[in-house]
Each structure stands twice: as structure tokens, then as C-alpha cells.
Design an enzyme around this catalytic site. Structure first.
Site, PDB file in Angstrom:
ATOM      1  N   HIS A  81       0.824  -1.206   0.000  1.00  0.00           N
ATOM      2  CA  HIS A  81       0.000   0.000   0.000  1.00  0.00           C
ATOM      3  C   HIS A  81       0.863   1.264   0.000  1.00  0.00           C
ATOM      4  O   HIS A  81       2.002   1.253   0.481  1.00  0.00           O
ATOM      5  CB  HIS A  81      -0.929  -0.005   1.207  1.00  0.00           C
ATOM      6  N   GLU A  83       0.649   3.973   1.760  1.00  0.00           N
ATOM      7  CA  GLU A  83       1.015   4.405   3.111  1.00  0.00           C
ATOM      8  C   GLU A  83       2.199   3.589   3.628  1.00  0.00           C
ATOM      9  O   GLU A  83       3.127   4.132   4.231  1.00  0.00           O
ATOM     10  CB  GLU A  83      -0.177   4.245   4.070  1.00  0.00           C
ATOM     11  N   CYS A 109      -6.466   1.712   5.109  1.00  0.00           N
ATOM     12  CA  CYS A 109      -7.114   0.504   5.607  1.00  0.00           C
ATOM     13  C   CYS A 109      -6.635   0.242   7.038  1.00  0.00           C
ATOM     14  O   CYS A 109      -5.750   0.935   7.542  1.00  0.00           O
ATOM     15  CB  CYS A 109      -6.767  -0.688   4.701  1.00  0.00           C
ATOM     16  N   CYS A 112      -2.791  -0.385   7.341  1.00  0.00           N
ATOM     17  CA  CYS A 112      -2.029   0.860   7.251  1.00  0.00           C
ATOM     18  C   CYS A 112      -2.264   1.743   8.474  1.00  0.00           C
ATOM     19  O   CYS A 112      -1.345   2.407   8.951  1.00  0.00           O
ATOM     20  CB  CYS A 112      -2.371   1.602   5.964  1.00  0.00           C
TER      21      CYS A 112
END
Length: 160
Positions: A81, A83, A109, A112
Site C-alpha cells: 500500500h 502508506e 485501511c 495501514c
């Protein structure tokens, strides 16, 4: 007297997150993230396969093949991801991010969110929501502010 027509810092950084998202190699969702401290960009990230791993554009999307709905079974994705990549890049280059802000094109999410909390990022600005209530609850409990930025008006809305 001249009027300052420059974008606010928040608008400037969220637009930089969208620029980062253009590097994404994900076939389902393009996400970008920027970590900022004292109005200086510390690191950037976008979602896609790890370094030295074939991109989804070449091998296809396992989640699509298995009909995995958005927000479920994150472990079935070869991508990292945005992040996560921004946090990792800060670590790789030895940049302290405690007390920083993160700008994301999409709400993080839960996975993260946990990394953001442990990285001691204090505020997350997002341009769009994501249906992950647990992520919001954890950030609220940990004292991480979650703020929605309206890209058209620059208006800020605290989500919790």
C-alpha cells in the site's frame, strides 16, 4: 496589496499525493501517500508490487481472478500500500517521521492505520473515504486525527 492565491499547504500536499498515485502499478486502485513534517515532504509512496517483484500489469491481479471484494483479504495482493511504502521509504533513508502528517488519496485501511499509529504519525489527511470502520476506530483511540479534504474547495472536515 496583493492577494495570496497560492493553494493552502493541505491542498498542495494532497495534490502531491495524487501525483504520487500516478506511479501506481495496481490494476484496481491508484493510491498515493505523502509524509510531511514542518511543511517539508519527508517521503512519498504509491501502491504496487515490491521492488524486484513483477508488477500486476504484467502478471494480472490475483484479487480480480478470485473475485475478492475491496477491503477484504489484503494478504492476497502482491502490492504494497502507498502508506506502507511511504513509511518504509522514510525508514530506508533514516528520516524521522514521529509527529508528522500523512496525506493520502484514500483513507488508510486497518493494516495501514496500525502502521501509521506505531510510526507516531499524528494527522492523516485524505481526499476520499474508504469503508473500513476499524481503521477509523483505531486511529481515533490512538489520537490520530483523520481529516477529509475537499479537493474543489479546500474545505477540511474532521472525521473523528
Amino acid at each position: 496589496m496583493q492577494i495570496d492565491t497560492r493553494p493552502t499547504w493541505q491542498t498542495y500536499f494532497i495534490e502531491m499525493a495524487f501525483l504520487a498515485s500516478t506511479r501506481s502499478t495496481c490494476l484496481r486502485r491508484k493510491v498515493g501517500a505523502i509524509i510531511v513534517k514542518n511543511n517539508q515532504i519527508i517521503s512519498t509512496g504509491y501502491n504496487g508490487a515490491p521492488k524486484m517483484v513483477t508488477h500486476c500489469a504484467q502478471v494480472g491481479c490475483l484479487r480480480e481472478r478470485l473475485n475478492v471484494p475491496s477491503g477484504e483479504r489484503h494478504e492476497l495482493c502482491r502490492g504494497v500500500h502507498a502508506e506502507q511504502n511511504a513509511i518504509v521509504q522514510a525508514a530506508v533513508y533514516g528520516a524521522a517521521i514521529d509527529g508528522s502528517e500523512m496525506y493520502c488519496t484514500t483513507q488508510p485501511c486497518v493494516i495501514c492505520a496500525k502502521l501509521i499509529i506505531n510510526a507516531q504519525i499524528k494527522t492523516v489527511f485524505i481526499a476520499e473515504s474508504y469503508d473500513d470502520e476499524l481503521a477509523r476506530e483505531l486511529m481515533l483511540e490512538a489520537g490520530v486525527a483523520l481529516i477529509l479534504i475537499d479537493r474543489e474547495t479546500g474545505e477540511l472536515t474532521k472525521l473523528h
